[in-house]
Design a protein around this motif. Structure first.
Motif, PDB file in Angstrom:
ATOM      1  N   ALA A 205       0.802  -1.219   0.000  1.00 41.58           N
ATOM      2  CA  ALA A 205       0.000   0.000   0.000  1.00 41.58           C
ATOM      3  C   ALA A 205       0.832   1.264   0.000  1.00 41.58           C
ATOM      4  CB  ALA A 205      -0.927   0.001   1.218  1.00 41.58           C
ATOM      5  N   TYR A 206       2.015   1.237   0.631  1.00 43.31           N
ATOM      6  CA  TYR A 206       2.747   2.479   0.857  1.00 43.31           C
ATOM      7  C   TYR A 206       4.116   2.588   0.177  1.00 43.31           C
ATOM      8  CZ  TYR A 206      -0.759   3.186   4.502  1.00 43.31           C
ATOM      9  OH  TYR A 206      -1.941   3.344   5.183  1.00 43.31           O
ATOM     10  N   THR A 207       4.703   1.478  -0.237  1.00 44.00           N
ATOM     11  CA  THR A 207       6.056   1.561  -0.804  1.00 44.00           C
ATOM     12  C   THR A 207       6.068   1.663  -2.324  1.00 44.00           C
ATOM     13  OG1 THR A 207       6.385  -0.830  -1.067  1.00 44.00           O
ATOM     14  CG2 THR A 207       6.889   0.124   1.089  1.00 44.00           C
ATOM     15  N   ALA A 208       4.975   1.267  -2.989  1.00 43.76           N
ATOM     16  CA  ALA A 208       4.906   1.234  -4.454  1.00 43.76           C
ATOM     17  C   ALA A 208       5.883   0.231  -5.054  1.00 43.76           C
ATOM     18  CB  ALA A 208       5.149   2.622  -5.062  1.00 43.76           C
ATOM     19  N   VAL A 209       6.370  -0.713  -4.251  1.00 43.31           N
ATOM     20  CA  VAL A 209       7.231  -1.778  -4.770  1.00 43.31           C
ATOM     21  C   VAL A 209       6.376  -2.750  -5.575  1.00 43.31           C
ATOM     22  CG1 VAL A 209       8.601  -3.794  -4.096  1.00 43.31           C
ATOM     23  CG2 VAL A 209       8.973  -1.610  -2.968  1.00 43.31           C
ATOM     24  N   GLY A 359      -2.559  -2.672  -7.796  1.00 44.27           N
ATOM     25  CA  GLY A 359      -3.398  -1.534  -7.477  1.00 44.27           C
ATOM     26  C   GLY A 359      -2.840  -0.694  -6.347  1.00 44.27           C
ATOM     27  N   GLY A 360      -2.107  -1.351  -5.421  1.00 46.65           N
ATOM     28  CA  GLY A 360      -1.475  -0.598  -4.345  1.00 46.65           C
ATOM     29  C   GLY A 360      -0.402   0.322  -4.887  1.00 46.65           C
ATOM     30  N   ARG A 361       0.404  -0.195  -5.800  1.00 48.80           N
ATOM     31  CA  ARG A 361       1.468   0.612  -6.426  1.00 48.80           C
ATOM     32  C   ARG A 361       0.865   1.765  -7.227  1.00 48.80           C
ATOM     33  NH1 ARG A 361       6.600   0.729  -8.769  1.00 48.80           N
ATOM     34  NH2 ARG A 361       6.640   1.257 -10.977  1.00 48.80           N
ATOM     35  N   ARG A 362      -0.149   1.465  -8.002  1.00 46.31           N
ATOM     36  CA  ARG A 362      -0.745   2.510  -8.835  1.00 46.31           C
ATOM     37  C   ARG A 362      -1.447   3.567  -7.976  1.00 46.31           C
ATOM     38  NH1 ARG A 362      -1.700   3.324 -14.120  1.00 46.31           N
ATOM     39  NH2 ARG A 362      -3.567   4.470 -14.711  1.00 46.31           N
ATOM     40  N   LEU A 381       8.627   5.610  -7.765  1.00 46.68           N
ATOM     41  CA  LEU A 381       8.065   4.453  -8.468  1.00 46.68           C
ATOM     42  C   LEU A 381       9.106   3.673  -9.268  1.00 46.68           C
ATOM     43  CD1 LEU A 381       4.819   6.154  -9.809  1.00 46.68           C
ATOM     44  CD2 LEU A 381       4.929   4.409  -8.030  1.00 46.68           C
ATOM     45  N   ASP A 382      10.337   4.183  -9.318  1.00 47.77           N
ATOM     46  CA  ASP A 382      11.397   3.536 -10.100  1.00 47.77           C
ATOM     47  C   ASP A 382      10.982   3.422 -11.568  1.00 47.77           C
ATOM     48  OD1 ASP A 382      13.943   2.212 -10.382  1.00 47.77           O
ATOM     49  OD2 ASP A 382      12.856   0.318 -10.589  1.00 47.77           O
ATOM     50  N   ASN A 383      10.506   4.524 -12.098  1.00 43.11           N
ATOM     51  CA  ASN A 383      10.102   4.600 -13.497  1.00 43.11           C
ATOM     52  C   ASN A 383      10.641   5.891 -14.100  1.00 43.11           C
ATOM     53  OD1 ASN A 383       8.740   2.338 -14.428  1.00 43.11           O
ATOM     54  ND2 ASN A 383       6.786   2.968 -13.551  1.00 43.11           N
ATOM     55  N   SER A 384      10.633   5.969 -15.405  1.00 41.37           N
ATOM     56  CA  SER A 384      11.008   7.212 -16.058  1.00 41.37           C
ATOM     57  C   SER A 384       9.880   8.230 -15.890  1.00 41.37           C
ATOM     58  CB  SER A 384      11.270   6.980 -17.546  1.00 41.37           C
ATOM     59  OG  SER A 384      10.072   6.627 -18.215  1.00 41.37           O
ATOM     60  N   GLU A 385      10.236   9.501 -15.889  1.00 39.64           N
ATOM     61  CA  GLU A 385       9.204  10.528 -15.767  1.00 39.64           C
ATOM     62  C   GLU A 385       8.246  10.483 -16.949  1.00 39.64           C
ATOM     63  OE1 GLU A 385       8.821  15.396 -15.307  1.00 39.64           O
ATOM     64  OE2 GLU A 385      10.718  14.396 -14.828  1.00 39.64           O
ATOM     65  N   GLU A 386       8.787  10.140 -18.110  1.00 40.49           N
ATOM     66  CA  GLU A 386       7.940  10.040 -19.303  1.00 40.49           C
ATOM     67  C   GLU A 386       6.854   8.984 -19.113  1.00 40.49           C
ATOM     68  OE1 GLU A 386       8.358   9.142 -24.104  1.00 40.49           O
ATOM     69  OE2 GLU A 386      10.089   8.928 -22.775  1.00 40.49           O
ATOM     70  N   MET A 387       7.246   7.828 -18.559  1.00 39.22           N
ATOM     71  CA  MET A 387       6.279   6.753 -18.368  1.00 39.22           C
ATOM     72  C   MET A 387       5.251   7.137 -17.303  1.00 39.22           C
ATOM     73  SD  MET A 387       6.916   2.750 -17.389  1.00 39.22           S
ATOM     74  CE  MET A 387       7.691   2.466 -18.993  1.00 39.22           C
ATOM     75  N   VAL A 388       5.704   7.790 -16.242  1.00 36.59           N
ATOM     76  CA  VAL A 388       4.784   8.200 -15.187  1.00 36.59           C
ATOM     77  C   VAL A 388       3.785   9.217 -15.729  1.00 36.59           C
ATOM     78  CG1 VAL A 388       4.598   9.374 -12.961  1.00 36.59           C
ATOM     79  CG2 VAL A 388       6.382   7.678 -13.327  1.00 36.59           C
ATOM     80  N   ARG A 389       4.265  10.145 -16.547  1.00 31.95           N
ATOM     81  CA  ARG A 389       3.350  11.131 -17.145  1.00 31.95           C
ATOM     82  C   ARG A 389       2.308  10.437 -18.018  1.00 31.95           C
ATOM     83  NH1 ARG A 389       4.252  16.473 -16.896  1.00 31.95           N
ATOM     84  NH2 ARG A 389       6.199  17.171 -15.931  1.00 31.95           N
TER      85      ARG A 389
END
Length: 416
Positions: A205-209, A359-362, A381-389
């Protein structure tokens, strides 16, 4: 090429002859035997081979080989028309979503490209415009990856597991001194299970792992599940094997620390190499305990007697340092299904009737983007900013909508 001695197509030219080598190249871990991609690609390649041989599809579909031919489909039978027909087959009325059709075809297309590089095929027929024309447009969504825990759902689930853990731990720690040994063990086991469930839920729920970074993946030997040696409660960090195929530190925010500390104290693992989330499956634990004690030289009668002293094999494993495997990602889904039902959480989703791990990560991504913007959310989230956008574009669209509304209100308020 036909073998003059047998009149048959050489086995090396049949489609299935390439599958094992392709899957080994695409697999992960030792010998390329693991990985979700390998498993999914193997499934789709087998479906393609069955379709090509006339073993799938409509009753009047005879496959891609000429009716007079007496051989399994070979590479000589492939051309762009074959892949065009397979695209039509996938896009037919089978209830598949647009993005699912695209995903299934992508597995076959990737194999086709590999076959070109390996000399099986002369051209990448699957990527030609005429071959891909029947495919539906990709809606940009990934199958099953749209659920996000709402703040209300997150609160309901974490409150439920917290109450269950508190009650179970209190029931165990307040037992009188003269309680029966097996009854005390049963109470400890119930507390361990509730504490484990709470720790799992708060991390998701809280780490987004990603759940695949946290638990064991039976298809990838490198993902053996987080161990206590990977967690530093003092630093608030946890080492996980990331999706990008390397170890990295994930942050443990405050709501995670206390449940983990309480859980660790209750478990009191014999070594740091113990899994944080061991399986509680009775059959699995029984096999591990019996095999390990037998390897240590214990006779079967002594093993049965020893197991009879414990209410659960997990407690014997803890005392004897018989390290069980971590729960799997599928196991986590089963746990969340059980907990979502027990907590009576209202869930409205086309695919999931429970709070799924992703769903917890999202949901955490939604919180971070709204509170701190895309750059900070991408780092967490350990993602690129482009992907997060791209994934959370609806947030920016909503904010821009508010800006447009405010602008219109200001204009409308100006006297004409």
């Amino acid at each position: 090429m036909i073998d003059d001695t047998t009149g048959q197509e050489p086995a090396a030219r049949r489609l299935r002859s390439s599958f094992d080598r392709y899957l080994q190249d695409k697999g992960k871990g030792r010998g390329g035997e693991g990985g979700n991609y390998r498993r999914n690609a193997a499934r789709e390649l087998e479906r393609f081979a069955e379709w090509a041989a006339g073993e799938r599809g409509d009753d009047d579909w005879t496959g891609i080989t000429p009716e007079e031919a007496d051989h399994d489909p070979t590479f000589e039978d492939l051309d762009e028309r074959v892949f065009r027909e397979y695209a039509r087959h996938l896009s037919g009325d089978r209830g598949l979503k647009q993005n699912t059709v695209q995903t299934y075809y992508a597995y076959i297309s990737a194999w086709c490209g590999w076959c070109v590089n390996e000399g099986y095929l002369e051209a990448h027929y699957a990527q030609r415009a005429s071959a891909t024309a029947p495919l539906p447009d990709d809606d940009g969504r990934k199958p099953g990856d749209q659920q996000a825990w709402t703040p209300e759902q997150r609160h309901a689930l974490t409150r439920h597991v917290d109450e269950q853990a508190r009650e179970a731990i209190e029931a165990y720690t307040t037992l009188p001194d003269d309680v029966d040994s097996l009854d005390k063990q049963r109470a400890r086991y119930a507390a361990l299970k509730a504490a484990r469930d709470r720790a799992l839920v708060v991390i998701l729920a809280y780490t987004a792992v990603r759940v695949g970074e946290l638990l064991r993946d039976s298809d990838d030997p490198r993902r053996r599940g987080v161990r206590w040696e990977d967690i530093s409660l003092e630093d608030g960090s946890m080492d996980v094997y990331r999706k990008k195929q390397q170890w990295d530190a994930a942050s443990l925010p405050d709501p995670v620390i206390s449940p983990l500390r309480s859980y660790r104290k209750l478990m009191d693992p014999p070594t740091e190499r113990w899994p944080v989330f061991p399986t509680l499956d009775q059959r699995t634990l029984a096999e591990f305990v019996q095999e390990e004690l037998a390897d240590r030289g214990e006779p079967s009668e002594a093993i049965d007697e020893r197991r009879g002293e414990y209410a659960r094999d997990l407690l014997l494993a803890l005392d004897e340092d018989i390290r069980p495997p971590s729960i799997t990602t599928d196991g986590a889904r089963s746990i969340l299904q059980r907990l979502s039902t027990a907590a009576e959480i209202d869930i409205d989703h086309p695919k999931h009737d429970y709070l799924a791990p992703h769903g917890g990560r999202r949901g955490m991504g939604e919180v971070l983007v709204r509170a701190f913007g895309y750059t900070v959310a991408a780092r967490y989230l350990d993602n690129s900013e482009e992907m997060v956008r791209e994934r959370y574009s609806h947030i920016e669209a909503g904010e821009l909508g508010d800006v447009a509304t405010e602008a219109l209100e200001e204009i409308d308020s100006v006297p004409q």
